[in-house]
Design a protein around this motif. Structure first.
Motif, PDB file in Angstrom:
ATOM      1  N   LYS A   1       0.841  -1.199   0.000  1.00 58.67           N
ATOM      2  CA  LYS A   1       0.000   0.000   0.000  1.00 58.67           C
ATOM      3  C   LYS A   1       0.879   1.252   0.000  1.00 58.67           C
ATOM      4  CE  LYS A   1      -3.875   2.143   2.305  1.00 58.67           C
ATOM      5  NZ  LYS A   1      -4.910   1.999   3.306  1.00 58.67           N
ATOM      6  N   GLY A   2       0.554   2.165  -0.900  1.00 63.03           N
ATOM      7  CA  GLY A   2       1.242   3.452  -0.949  1.00 63.03           C
ATOM      8  C   GLY A   2       2.525   3.469  -1.764  1.00 63.03           C
ATOM      9  N   ILE A   3       2.928   2.330  -2.292  1.00 58.18           N
ATOM     10  CA  ILE A   3       4.134   2.280  -3.121  1.00 58.18           C
ATOM     11  C   ILE A   3       3.672   2.089  -4.563  1.00 58.18           C
ATOM     12  CG2 ILE A   3       6.299   1.092  -3.601  1.00 58.18           C
ATOM     13  CD1 ILE A   3       6.304   0.195  -0.673  1.00 58.18           C
ATOM     14  N   ASN A   4       3.887   3.139  -5.380  1.00 59.73           N
ATOM     15  CA  ASN A   4       3.307   3.129  -6.705  1.00 59.73           C
ATOM     16  C   ASN A   4       4.297   3.272  -7.852  1.00 59.73           C
ATOM     17  OD1 ASN A   4       0.601   2.953  -5.672  1.00 59.73           O
ATOM     18  ND2 ASN A   4       0.841   5.074  -5.045  1.00 59.73           N
ATOM     19  N   ASP A   5       5.577   3.436  -7.560  1.00 63.62           N
ATOM     20  CA  ASP A   5       6.535   3.531  -8.648  1.00 63.62           C
ATOM     21  C   ASP A   5       7.841   2.838  -8.281  1.00 63.62           C
ATOM     22  OD1 ASP A   5       8.686   5.538  -7.764  1.00 63.62           O
ATOM     23  OD2 ASP A   5       6.871   6.742  -7.489  1.00 63.62           O
ATOM     24  N   ARG A   6       8.621   2.566  -9.307  1.00 62.85           N
ATOM     25  CA  ARG A   6       9.862   1.801  -9.181  1.00 62.85           C
ATOM     26  C   ARG A   6      10.868   2.468  -8.248  1.00 62.85           C
ATOM     27  NH1 ARG A   6      12.154  -2.204 -12.298  1.00 62.85           N
ATOM     28  NH2 ARG A   6      14.419  -2.243 -12.372  1.00 62.85           N
ATOM     29  N   ASP A   7      11.027   3.786  -8.361  1.00 61.12           N
ATOM     30  CA  ASP A   7      12.002   4.492  -7.529  1.00 61.12           C
ATOM     31  C   ASP A   7      11.630   4.428  -6.056  1.00 61.12           C
ATOM     32  OD1 ASP A   7      13.587   5.166  -9.712  1.00 61.12           O
ATOM     33  OD2 ASP A   7      12.498   7.045 -10.068  1.00 61.12           O
ATOM     34  N   GLN A   8      10.369   4.591  -5.765  1.00 58.84           N
ATOM     35  CA  GLN A   8       9.894   4.488  -4.382  1.00 58.84           C
ATOM     36  C   GLN A   8      10.092   3.064  -3.864  1.00 58.84           C
ATOM     37  OE1 GLN A   8       5.696   5.237  -3.973  1.00 58.84           O
ATOM     38  NE2 GLN A   8       5.879   5.793  -1.810  1.00 58.84           N
ATOM     39  N   ALA A   9       9.777   2.079  -4.688  1.00 54.88           N
ATOM     40  CA  ALA A   9       9.919   0.675  -4.296  1.00 54.88           C
ATOM     41  C   ALA A   9      11.372   0.330  -4.010  1.00 54.88           C
ATOM     42  CB  ALA A   9       9.363  -0.229  -5.396  1.00 54.88           C
ATOM     43  N   ARG A  10      12.291   0.868  -4.797  1.00 56.55           N
ATOM     44  CA  ARG A  10      13.724   0.563  -4.641  1.00 56.55           C
ATOM     45  C   ARG A  10      14.232   0.889  -3.227  1.00 56.55           C
ATOM     46  NH1 ARG A  10      15.648   2.791  -9.069  1.00 56.55           N
ATOM     47  NH2 ARG A  10      15.776   0.819 -10.169  1.00 56.55           N
ATOM     48  N   THR A  11      13.643   1.861  -2.559  1.00 58.92           N
ATOM     49  CA  THR A  11      14.101   2.248  -1.220  1.00 58.92           C
ATOM     50  C   THR A  11      13.853   1.158  -0.176  1.00 58.92           C
ATOM     51  OG1 THR A  11      12.030   3.359  -0.617  1.00 58.92           O
ATOM     52  CG2 THR A  11      13.731   4.705  -1.715  1.00 58.92           C
ATOM     53  N   TYR A  12      13.020   0.173  -0.519  1.00 60.52           N
ATOM     54  CA  TYR A  12      12.711  -0.913   0.418  1.00 60.52           C
ATOM     55  C   TYR A  12      13.540  -2.175   0.176  1.00 60.52           C
ATOM     56  CZ  TYR A  12       8.812   2.028   1.703  1.00 60.52           C
ATOM     57  OH  TYR A  12       8.054   3.082   2.144  1.00 60.52           O
ATOM     58  N   CYS A  13      14.344  -2.185  -0.855  1.00 56.08           N
ATOM     59  CA  CYS A  13      15.162  -3.362  -1.165  1.00 56.08           C
ATOM     60  C   CYS A  13      16.135  -3.653  -0.023  1.00 56.08           C
ATOM     61  CB  CYS A  13      15.917  -3.164  -2.473  1.00 56.08           C
ATOM     62  SG  CYS A  13      14.827  -3.149  -3.898  1.00 56.08           S
ATOM     63  N   GLY A  14      16.213  -4.911   0.365  1.00 58.89           N
ATOM     64  CA  GLY A  14      17.072  -5.328   1.466  1.00 58.89           C
ATOM     65  C   GLY A  14      16.353  -5.414   2.802  1.00 58.89           C
ATOM     66  N   ALA A  15      15.116  -4.953   2.863  1.00 62.29           N
ATOM     67  CA  ALA A  15      14.374  -4.966   4.129  1.00 62.29           C
ATOM     68  C   ALA A  15      13.940  -6.385   4.490  1.00 62.29           C
ATOM     69  CB  ALA A  15      13.148  -4.061   4.048  1.00 62.29           C
ATOM     70  N   GLU A  16      14.040  -6.712   5.778  1.00 56.34           N
ATOM     71  CA  GLU A  16      13.464  -7.952   6.287  1.00 56.34           C
ATOM     72  C   GLU A  16      11.969  -7.744   6.444  1.00 56.34           C
ATOM     73  OE1 GLU A  16      15.296  -8.829  10.070  1.00 56.34           O
ATOM     74  OE2 GLU A  16      16.810 -10.080   9.093  1.00 56.34           O
ATOM     75  N   VAL A  17      11.199  -8.782   6.152  1.00 64.01           N
ATOM     76  CA  VAL A  17       9.754  -8.745   6.338  1.00 64.01           C
ATOM     77  C   VAL A  17       9.449  -9.488   7.638  1.00 64.01           C
ATOM     78  CG1 VAL A  17       7.514  -9.403   5.396  1.00 64.01           C
ATOM     79  CG2 VAL A  17       9.370  -8.723   3.850  1.00 64.01           C
TER      80      VAL A  17
END
Length: 175
Positions: free
Chosen positions: A69-85
């Motif tokens: 929710k709230g993540i709508n583009d590739r650049d925004q999504a890239r900031t979450y790479c590497g995160a543990e779920v």
């Protein structure tokens, strides 16, 4: 939820997928698409905790892809790479008698059937045929060796007693 001990890691965000904000996730659940059954995630990225809501997801080949929710583009999504779920442990399903989550086995003291202390379960390794307990020596161990003990209930692992915080293994201390 602020304490990590009340959460368990169920996956890791590995990369972006497409241009609309989708993310590729490496799932630690079995089956791998079991991660899609949890909608309220906490992303742990460099010590920063970010609440996230799973909007949709699917299996994509051997991977899982999701839209949060709230993540709508590739650049925004890239900031979450590497995160543990992470999810609250209270949301995990109860297991049948005699089955355990890895997190329950970590930290258990390991003894032979003869009562010799081999150390403490530090973590587990997934291999193709069976999981393996990585046992590190403790002050009360018979020696200071690290041991790799196959997690084979009834064959090698004779008893898991969570209340007494111990695991009994039919294992030769020389290994």
């Amino acid at each position: 939820m602020t304490q990590n001990s009340q959460e368990t890691v169920i996956g890791r965000i590995t990369s972006v997928f497409g241009v609309k904000g989708w993310l590729k996730v490496y799932s630690f659940t079995d089956p791998i698409d079991g991660i899609l059954g949890y909608t309220n995630w906490v992303l742990d990225l460099d010590g920063k905790r970010i609440p996230a809501k799973l909007e949709e997801g699917r299996r994509q080949g051997k991977a899982i892809v999701v839209r949060l929710k709230g993540i709508n583009d590739r650049d925004q999504a890239r900031t979450y790479c590497g995160a543990e779920v992470r999810v609250p442990t209270s949301e995990l399903p109860e297991l049948p008698e005699g089955e355990f989550y890895w997190r329950q086995l970590q930290g258990l003291d390991v003894f032979t059937v003869e009562g010799e202390c081999l150390g403490r379960v530090d973590h587990l390794i997934e291999t193709g045929s069976n999981d393996v307990l990585v046992v590190h020596a403790t002050a009360g161990s018979i020696d200071q060796r690290e041991r790799l003990i196959p997690y084979l209930p009834e064959q090698v692992v004779r008893e898991v007693n969570l209340a007494e915080h111990k695991l009994i293994a039919d294992w030769d201390p020389e290994f």
